[in-house]
Write a protein that holds these residues in place. Structure first.
Motif, mmCIF file in Angstrom:
data_model
loop_
_atom_site.group_PDB
_atom_site.id
_atom_site.type_symbol
_atom_site.label_atom_id
_atom_site.label_comp_id
_atom_site.label_asym_id
_atom_site.label_seq_id
_atom_site.Cartn_x
_atom_site.Cartn_y
_atom_site.Cartn_z
ATOM 1 N N LEU A 58 -26.029 1.541 -18.890
ATOM 2 C CA LEU A 58 -25.300 2.206 -17.812
ATOM 3 C C LEU A 58 -25.767 1.686 -16.451
ATOM 4 C CD1 LEU A 58 -25.301 5.889 -19.149
ATOM 5 C CD2 LEU A 58 -23.312 4.394 -18.932
ATOM 6 N N ARG A 59 -27.059 1.483 -16.313
ATOM 7 C CA ARG A 59 -27.592 0.967 -15.049
ATOM 8 C C ARG A 59 -27.154 -0.472 -14.813
ATOM 9 N NH1 ARG A 59 -33.749 3.567 -14.660
ATOM 10 N NH2 ARG A 59 -33.025 5.701 -14.238
ATOM 11 N N ALA A 60 -27.095 -1.258 -15.877
ATOM 12 C CA ALA A 60 -26.643 -2.641 -15.742
ATOM 13 C C ALA A 60 -25.185 -2.691 -15.300
ATOM 14 C CB ALA A 60 -26.824 -3.383 -17.062
ATOM 15 N N LEU A 61 -24.361 -1.815 -15.866
ATOM 16 C CA LEU A 61 -22.957 -1.744 -15.458
ATOM 17 C C LEU A 61 -22.845 -1.327 -13.993
ATOM 18 C CD1 LEU A 61 -21.318 -0.028 -18.579
ATOM 19 C CD2 LEU A 61 -20.909 -2.359 -17.768
ATOM 20 N N GLY A 62 -23.657 -0.343 -13.611
ATOM 21 C CA GLY A 62 -23.651 0.101 -12.223
ATOM 22 C C GLY A 62 -24.028 -1.006 -11.266
ATOM 23 N N SER A 63 -25.011 -1.786 -11.647
ATOM 24 C CA SER A 63 -25.433 -2.903 -10.806
ATOM 25 C C SER A 63 -24.301 -3.908 -10.622
ATOM 26 C CB SER A 63 -26.652 -3.598 -11.426
ATOM 27 O OG SER A 63 -27.117 -4.641 -10.600
ATOM 28 N N LEU A 64 -23.573 -4.205 -11.685
ATOM 29 C CA LEU A 64 -22.440 -5.130 -11.598
ATOM 30 C C LEU A 64 -21.340 -4.583 -10.693
ATOM 31 C CD1 LEU A 64 -22.124 -6.350 -15.301
ATOM 32 C CD2 LEU A 64 -22.829 -7.716 -13.316
ATOM 33 N N THR A 111 -28.929 -6.234 5.682
ATOM 34 C CA THR A 111 -27.977 -6.709 4.681
ATOM 35 C C THR A 111 -28.519 -6.512 3.270
ATOM 36 O OG1 THR A 111 -27.004 -8.340 6.171
ATOM 37 C CG2 THR A 111 -26.751 -8.743 3.818
ATOM 38 N N ALA A 112 -29.780 -6.847 3.067
ATOM 39 C CA ALA A 112 -30.394 -6.691 1.744
ATOM 40 C C ALA A 112 -30.420 -5.231 1.320
ATOM 41 C CB ALA A 112 -31.806 -7.273 1.755
ATOM 42 N N LEU A 113 -30.747 -4.340 2.256
ATOM 43 C CA LEU A 113 -30.785 -2.913 1.954
ATOM 44 C C LEU A 113 -29.395 -2.390 1.624
ATOM 45 C CD1 LEU A 113 -32.274 -0.233 1.776
ATOM 46 C CD2 LEU A 113 -32.076 -0.012 4.272
ATOM 47 N N ALA A 114 -28.386 -2.820 2.374
ATOM 48 C CA ALA A 114 -27.014 -2.380 2.120
ATOM 49 C C ALA A 114 -26.543 -2.834 0.746
ATOM 50 C CB ALA A 114 -26.081 -2.909 3.207
ATOM 51 N N ARG A 115 -26.822 -4.080 0.401
ATOM 52 C CA ARG A 115 -26.407 -4.608 -0.895
ATOM 53 C C ARG A 115 -27.062 -3.831 -2.037
ATOM 54 N NH1 ARG A 115 -28.539 -9.340 -0.541
ATOM 55 N NH2 ARG A 115 -26.789 -10.365 0.498
ATOM 56 N N GLN A 116 -28.362 -3.594 -1.904
ATOM 57 C CA GLN A 116 -29.073 -2.858 -2.953
ATOM 58 C C GLN A 116 -28.582 -1.413 -3.044
ATOM 59 O OE1 GLN A 116 -33.343 -2.732 -2.484
ATOM 60 N NE2 GLN A 116 -33.651 -1.568 -4.367
ATOM 61 N N SER A 117 -28.275 -0.809 -1.891
ATOM 62 C CA SER A 117 -27.818 0.573 -1.872
ATOM 63 C C SER A 117 -26.520 0.752 -2.656
ATOM 64 C CB SER A 117 -27.617 1.039 -0.424
ATOM 65 O OG SER A 117 -27.046 2.325 -0.390
ATOM 66 N N LEU A 118 -25.591 -0.178 -2.514
ATOM 67 C CA LEU A 118 -24.333 -0.084 -3.256
ATOM 68 C C LEU A 118 -24.579 -0.147 -4.763
ATOM 69 C CD1 LEU A 118 -21.954 -2.296 -1.097
ATOM 70 C CD2 LEU A 118 -21.764 0.164 -1.478
ATOM 71 N N GLN A 119 -25.515 -0.982 -5.176
ATOM 72 C CA GLN A 119 -25.834 -1.064 -6.596
ATOM 73 C C GLN A 119 -26.456 0.235 -7.092
ATOM 74 O OE1 GLN A 119 -27.776 -4.798 -7.895
ATOM 75 N NE2 GLN A 119 -27.303 -5.607 -5.868
ATOM 76 N N THR A 129 -26.038 3.266 -5.831
ATOM 77 C CA THR A 129 -25.018 4.318 -5.849
ATOM 78 C C THR A 129 -24.128 4.172 -7.080
ATOM 79 O OG1 THR A 129 -25.022 4.581 -3.455
ATOM 80 C CG2 THR A 129 -23.053 5.297 -4.618
ATOM 81 N N ALA A 130 -23.751 2.943 -7.411
ATOM 82 C CA ALA A 130 -22.927 2.717 -8.601
ATOM 83 C C ALA A 130 -23.688 3.090 -9.873
ATOM 84 C CB ALA A 130 -22.469 1.265 -8.653
ATOM 85 N N LYS A 131 -24.986 2.869 -9.888
ATOM 86 C CA LYS A 131 -25.793 3.292 -11.032
ATOM 87 C C LYS A 131 -25.758 4.816 -11.184
ATOM 88 C CE LYS A 131 -29.136 -0.533 -10.693
ATOM 89 N NZ LYS A 131 -30.545 -0.881 -10.381
ATOM 90 N N THR A 132 -25.824 5.507 -10.059
ATOM 91 C CA THR A 132 -25.757 6.970 -10.095
ATOM 92 C C THR A 132 -24.465 7.432 -10.750
ATOM 93 O OG1 THR A 132 -27.151 7.254 -8.140
ATOM 94 C CG2 THR A 132 -25.670 9.057 -8.676
ATOM 95 N N ALA A 133 -23.352 6.812 -10.384
ATOM 96 C CA ALA A 133 -22.055 7.182 -10.961
ATOM 97 C C ALA A 133 -22.026 6.933 -12.463
ATOM 98 C CB ALA A 133 -20.944 6.403 -10.267
ATOM 99 N N MET A 134 -22.565 5.792 -12.898
ATOM 100 C CA MET A 134 -22.580 5.483 -14.329
ATOM 101 C C MET A 134 -23.501 6.443 -15.093
ATOM 102 S SD MET A 134 -20.472 2.955 -14.810
ATOM 103 C CE MET A 134 -19.506 3.848 -13.571
ATOM 104 N N GLU A 135 -24.650 6.752 -14.521
ATOM 105 C CA GLU A 135 -25.593 7.656 -15.177
ATOM 106 C C GLU A 135 -25.048 9.069 -15.300
ATOM 107 O OE1 GLU A 135 -29.673 5.523 -13.455
ATOM 108 O OE2 GLU A 135 -28.794 7.283 -12.475
ATOM 109 N N ALA A 136 -24.198 9.460 -14.352
ATOM 110 C CA ALA A 136 -23.675 10.826 -14.344
ATOM 111 C C ALA A 136 -22.973 11.163 -15.646
ATOM 112 C CB ALA A 136 -22.733 11.019 -13.163
ATOM 113 N N ALA A 137 -22.274 10.184 -16.221
ATOM 114 C CA ALA A 137 -21.544 10.432 -17.465
ATOM 115 C C ALA A 137 -22.484 10.957 -18.548
ATOM 116 C CB ALA A 137 -20.863 9.141 -17.925
#
Length: 294
Positions: free
Chosen positions: A21-27, A60-68, A70-78
């Motif tokens: 799930l975390r790998a999917l979120g990162s993508l 820029t690095a912080l913004a890029r990592q933050s999006l990943q 946040t997406a991990k959070t969404a995937m983990e929620a399931a």
């Protein structure tokens, strides 16, 4: 069809292991970044405002990592919504400050827990409910099938969901007066017809709820902050003392203390905060234009 598709996707995701799930979120987060999505634009804006001392490359690095993150959070929620507490309990690999929460509960005046959009906030409610009865506010989703799934996922253990209206607020008061736990998402932009105050958050003016100050003053409850940081193998529960100013009878001082309590959590793991949320919107027109579009 759309109403049924989202819940089905989340039910299927819940079957996957946490690492996948975390790998999917990162993508997904990387795709959001490279497509220059709306979320990426807002994230960059917020980080530029809140971390002006960082170099452009670091922002820029912080913004890029933050999006990943946040997406991990969404995937983990399931999985968090669908799996039992025993599964999630096994994913809580370490805790910091658990004794703070338990000591405040022992005082018998109720504990108001600030749970910002930091780390995976879906983990916080089940953890709190494993300690004592928890009452938290819930805003229904537009998709009825998705709303049913999320509400069921957030109503496990000793959790009571309160509606976001006057009745719900009274439920929070009664829970605190009964010596139990109330959970609040403190960093949402309140509606204009709700109790609001403008106070600094990470050095920027932000519309902030006054509900917390009202609960504290009327019940004499204790306050702490809590978030679930994403770490290798699962989550780290972190409980922190709220900023002392939150107990002030002066409204602005208390609300500023609320925002500082959230900021103290954010500084611990800034990439795991939900920076794509438009935290600085709805400010009056006398504020600079850079805030107005949000």
């Amino acid at each position: 069809m759309k109403d049924h598709l989202a819940p089905l996707i989340f039910k299927l995701l819940a079957l996957l292991p946490l690492g996948l799930l975390r790998a999917l979120g990162s993508l997904i987060g990387r795709a959001m970044w490279w497509s220059n999505s709306r979320a990426a634009k807002v994230t960059r804006e917020n980080i530029e405002l809140c971390f002006p001392d960082l170099s452009p490359a670091a922002q820029t690095a912080l913004a890029r990592q933050s999006l990943q993150e946040t997406a991990k959070t969404a995937m983990e929620a399931a999985a968090i919504w669908r799996q039992p507490w025993s599964w999630l309990q096994g994913k809580i690999v370490t805790m910091e400050g658990d004794e703070i929460l338990r000591a405040k509960l022992a005082e018998g005046k109720g504990v108001l827990v600030l749970a910002p959009h930091h780390g995976n906030w879906e983990v916080v409610a089940p953890y709190l409910a494993s300690v004592a009865n928890l009452t938290a506010m819930y805003q229904p989703l537009d998709n009825p099938k998705m709303d049913e799934l999320v509400l069921a996922g957030r109503s496990k253990l000793n959790i009571t969901m309160a509606p976001t209206n006057r009745k719900g607020v009274m439920m929070l008061f009664r829970a605190l007066q009964g010596g139990t736990i109330v959970g609040i998402l403190p960093d949402q932009v309140p509606a204009r017809d709700a109790g609001i105050e403008i106070a600094p958050f990470m050095g920027q003016p932000a519309l902030t709820m006054t509900l917390v100050q009202g609960l504290v003053q009327r019940t004499g409850c204790a306050v702490c902050s809590c978030y679930a940081e994403r770490v290798a193998g699962g989550f780290k529960i972190v409980v922190m003392e709220a900023d002392a100013a939150i107990y002030s009878e002066d409204l602005h001082t208390s609300v500023a203390g609320l925002n500082e309590s959230v900021a103290a959590c954010v500084r611990r793991a800034p990439a795991q905060y939900q920076w794509e949320y438009k935290r600085f919107r709805r400010l009056p027109p006398e504020y600079p234009k850079r805030y107005q579009f949000k």
